[in-house]
Design a protein around this motif. Sequence first.
Motif, PDB file in Angstrom:
ATOM      1  N   SER A   1     -24.008  37.557  23.360  1.00 59.52           N
ATOM      2  CA  SER A   1     -23.239  38.101  24.269  1.00 59.52           C
ATOM      3  C   SER A   1     -21.677  38.573  23.459  1.00 59.52           C
ATOM      4  CB  SER A   1     -22.664  37.185  25.396  1.00 59.52           C
ATOM      5  OG  SER A   1     -22.200  35.902  25.146  1.00 59.52           O
ATOM      6  N   SER A   2     -20.882  39.391  23.682  1.00 64.09           N
ATOM      7  CA  SER A   2     -19.550  39.499  22.979  1.00 64.09           C
ATOM      8  C   SER A   2     -18.686  38.333  23.423  1.00 64.09           C
ATOM      9  CB  SER A   2     -19.187  40.877  23.323  1.00 64.09           C
ATOM     10  OG  SER A   2     -17.941  41.155  22.999  1.00 64.09           O
ATOM     11  N   ALA A   3     -17.590  38.277  22.465  1.00 69.21           N
ATOM     12  CA  ALA A   3     -16.382  37.145  22.661  1.00 69.21           C
ATOM     13  C   ALA A   3     -15.694  37.628  23.894  1.00 69.21           C
ATOM     14  CB  ALA A   3     -15.774  37.197  21.654  1.00 69.21           C
ATOM     15  N   ALA A   4     -15.629  38.921  24.189  1.00 68.44           N
ATOM     16  CA  ALA A   4     -14.988  39.506  25.257  1.00 68.44           C
ATOM     17  C   ALA A   4     -15.341  38.876  26.548  1.00 68.44           C
ATOM     18  CB  ALA A   4     -15.018  40.874  25.358  1.00 68.44           C
ATOM     19  N   TRP A   5     -16.655  38.791  26.712  1.00 68.44           N
ATOM     20  CA  TRP A   5     -17.212  37.916  28.051  1.00 68.44           C
ATOM     21  C   TRP A   5     -18.165  36.699  27.876  1.00 68.44           C
ATOM     22  CZ3 TRP A   5     -19.253  42.907  26.515  1.00 68.44           C
ATOM     23  CH2 TRP A   5     -20.399  43.132  26.084  1.00 68.44           C
ATOM     24  N   LYS A   6     -18.165  36.353  26.638  1.00 66.91           N
ATOM     25  CA  LYS A   6     -18.685  34.795  26.595  1.00 66.91           C
ATOM     26  C   LYS A   6     -17.962  34.060  27.284  1.00 66.91           C
ATOM     27  CE  LYS A   6     -21.377  33.375  22.960  1.00 66.91           C
ATOM     28  NZ  LYS A   6     -21.518  33.438  21.442  1.00 66.91           N
ATOM     29  N   PRO A   7     -18.732  32.846  27.945  1.00 61.54           N
ATOM     30  CA  PRO A   7     -17.982  31.753  28.546  1.00 61.54           C
ATOM     31  C   PRO A   7     -16.992  31.214  27.733  1.00 61.54           C
ATOM     32  CG  PRO A   7     -20.270  31.730  29.022  1.00 61.54           C
ATOM     33  CD  PRO A   7     -20.085  32.923  27.918  1.00 61.54           C
ATOM     34  N   LEU A   8     -15.904  30.804  28.220  1.00 61.62           N
ATOM     35  CA  LEU A   8     -14.584  30.157  27.296  1.00 61.62           C
ATOM     36  C   LEU A   8     -15.087  28.915  26.823  1.00 61.62           C
ATOM     37  CD1 LEU A   8     -11.747  30.975  29.561  1.00 61.62           C
ATOM     38  CD2 LEU A   8     -12.049  31.972  27.415  1.00 61.62           C
ATOM     39  N   VAL A   9     -15.979  28.106  27.430  1.00 63.93           N
ATOM     40  CA  VAL A   9     -16.515  26.823  27.225  1.00 63.93           C
ATOM     41  C   VAL A   9     -17.014  26.898  25.736  1.00 63.93           C
ATOM     42  CG1 VAL A   9     -17.902  24.848  27.744  1.00 63.93           C
ATOM     43  CG2 VAL A   9     -16.154  25.760  29.372  1.00 63.93           C
ATOM     44  N   SER A  10     -17.675  28.035  25.693  1.00 65.37           N
ATOM     45  CA  SER A  10     -18.714  28.172  24.448  1.00 65.37           C
ATOM     46  C   SER A  10     -17.862  28.604  23.234  1.00 65.37           C
ATOM     47  CB  SER A  10     -19.877  29.123  24.608  1.00 65.37           C
ATOM     48  OG  SER A  10     -19.458  30.187  24.856  1.00 65.37           O
ATOM     49  N   LEU A  11     -16.621  29.173  23.480  1.00 65.21           N
ATOM     50  CA  LEU A  11     -15.676  29.616  22.409  1.00 65.21           C
ATOM     51  C   LEU A  11     -14.754  28.858  21.869  1.00 65.21           C
ATOM     52  CD1 LEU A  11     -14.961  33.186  24.137  1.00 65.21           C
ATOM     53  CD2 LEU A  11     -16.140  32.705  22.046  1.00 65.21           C
ATOM     54  N   CYS A  12     -14.246  27.971  22.741  1.00 67.23           N
ATOM     55  CA  CYS A  12     -13.060  27.179  22.736  1.00 67.23           C
ATOM     56  C   CYS A  12     -13.422  25.461  22.493  1.00 67.23           C
ATOM     57  CB  CYS A  12     -11.915  27.428  23.760  1.00 67.23           C
ATOM     58  SG  CYS A  12     -12.453  27.138  25.376  1.00 67.23           S
ATOM     59  N   ARG A  13     -14.490  25.105  23.067  1.00 70.32           N
ATOM     60  CA  ARG A  13     -14.968  23.830  23.057  1.00 70.32           C
ATOM     61  C   ARG A  13     -14.046  22.847  23.839  1.00 70.32           C
ATOM     62  NH1 ARG A  13     -20.073  24.938  21.933  1.00 70.32           N
ATOM     63  NH2 ARG A  13     -20.180  26.149  19.856  1.00 70.32           N
ATOM     64  N   PRO A  14     -13.748  23.107  24.850  1.00 73.39           N
ATOM     65  CA  PRO A  14     -12.414  21.904  25.356  1.00 73.39           C
ATOM     66  C   PRO A  14     -13.098  20.626  25.529  1.00 73.39           C
ATOM     67  CG  PRO A  14     -13.623  23.494  27.256  1.00 73.39           C
ATOM     68  CD  PRO A  14     -13.937  23.974  25.784  1.00 73.39           C
ATOM     69  N   CYS A  15     -14.326  20.564  25.381  1.00 72.91           N
ATOM     70  CA  CYS A  15     -15.059  19.091  25.420  1.00 72.91           C
ATOM     71  C   CYS A  15     -14.863  18.390  24.174  1.00 72.91           C
ATOM     72  CB  CYS A  15     -16.494  18.974  25.962  1.00 72.91           C
ATOM     73  SG  CYS A  15     -16.651  19.542  27.553  1.00 72.91           S
ATOM     74  N   LEU A  16     -14.590  19.173  22.879  1.00 72.43           N
ATOM     75  CA  LEU A  16     -14.541  18.565  21.734  1.00 72.43           C
ATOM     76  C   LEU A  16     -13.105  18.482  21.149  1.00 72.43           C
ATOM     77  CD1 LEU A  16     -17.541  20.260  19.921  1.00 72.43           C
ATOM     78  CD2 LEU A  16     -17.586  18.172  20.933  1.00 72.43           C
ATOM     79  N   ILE A  17     -12.102  19.475  21.608  1.00 75.90           N
ATOM     80  CA  ILE A  17     -10.892  19.532  21.057  1.00 75.90           C
ATOM     81  C   ILE A  17     -10.048  19.190  22.371  1.00 75.90           C
ATOM     82  CG2 ILE A  17      -9.107  21.197  20.310  1.00 75.90           C
ATOM     83  CD1 ILE A  17     -11.462  22.939  19.118  1.00 75.90           C
ATOM     84  N   GLN A  18      -9.230  18.430  22.230  1.00 78.10           N
ATOM     85  CA  GLN A  18      -8.426  17.829  23.257  1.00 78.10           C
ATOM     86  C   GLN A  18      -6.945  18.868  23.175  1.00 78.10           C
ATOM     87  OE1 GLN A  18      -7.331  13.699  23.190  1.00 78.10           O
ATOM     88  NE2 GLN A  18      -6.056  13.919  25.049  1.00 78.10           N
ATOM     89  N   TYR A  19      -7.068  19.826  24.239  1.00 80.20           N
ATOM     90  CA  TYR A  19      -6.050  20.822  24.259  1.00 80.20           C
ATOM     91  C   TYR A  19      -4.769  20.204  24.663  1.00 80.20           C
ATOM     92  CZ  TYR A  19      -8.927  24.462  22.598  1.00 80.20           C
ATOM     93  OH  TYR A  19     -10.050  25.196  21.981  1.00 80.20           O
ATOM     94  N   ASP A  20      -3.513  20.345  24.126  1.00 81.73           N
ATOM     95  CA  ASP A  20      -2.235  19.944  24.562  1.00 81.73           C
ATOM     96  C   ASP A  20      -1.753  20.537  25.795  1.00 81.73           C
ATOM     97  OD1 ASP A  20      -1.671  17.675  22.486  1.00 81.73           O
ATOM     98  OD2 ASP A  20      -1.709  19.635  21.277  1.00 81.73           O
TER      99      ASP A  20
END
Length: 165
Positions: free
Chosen positions: A68-87
Amino acid sequence: YRRLHTRESRLSEFNQTERKAMLGSYTKVLFVRDPFHRLIATFLQGMGISPSFSSFVQEVLDSGLHNSSAAWKPLVSLCRPCLIQYDYVVMFGFLRQELGHLLRRAGLPAGSLLPELTDSQVHWTYRWLSEQMFSELSAQQRKRLSHFYRWDLAAFPFSSSFLSD
């Protein structure tokens, strides 16, 4: 970070120790948007070649997660919120208040830097568009879309998403 100016630019190209040190030195901000709204925006921008929203959604579903394209790919697979602790996690639809808070936290004058955002109008427009587009989809497509975006729906508070049902 010492290796910031090397040719390596993808986080995955750094080892775990370097990644942790680098990420610890930044304020990490994640901008999120209802996955169904992302699909609508992608379709309206003409990124899909389909004549109808329903056939576009079918193309998305048929492409699967890996193709899938990044335009519609699930965000979790793009930004890894479980691995990166976003502020900060900034939700589309609340941009004005959240960006104002973020700018104040950074010590910047929020009022003069923010563009005029009319979140309530955007929210109403996307609600209406969502209703129209969602009505074009079959029950099977709705179910498959909810499954496709299940991790996004679990990770972020998209309580009014049509896919949450």
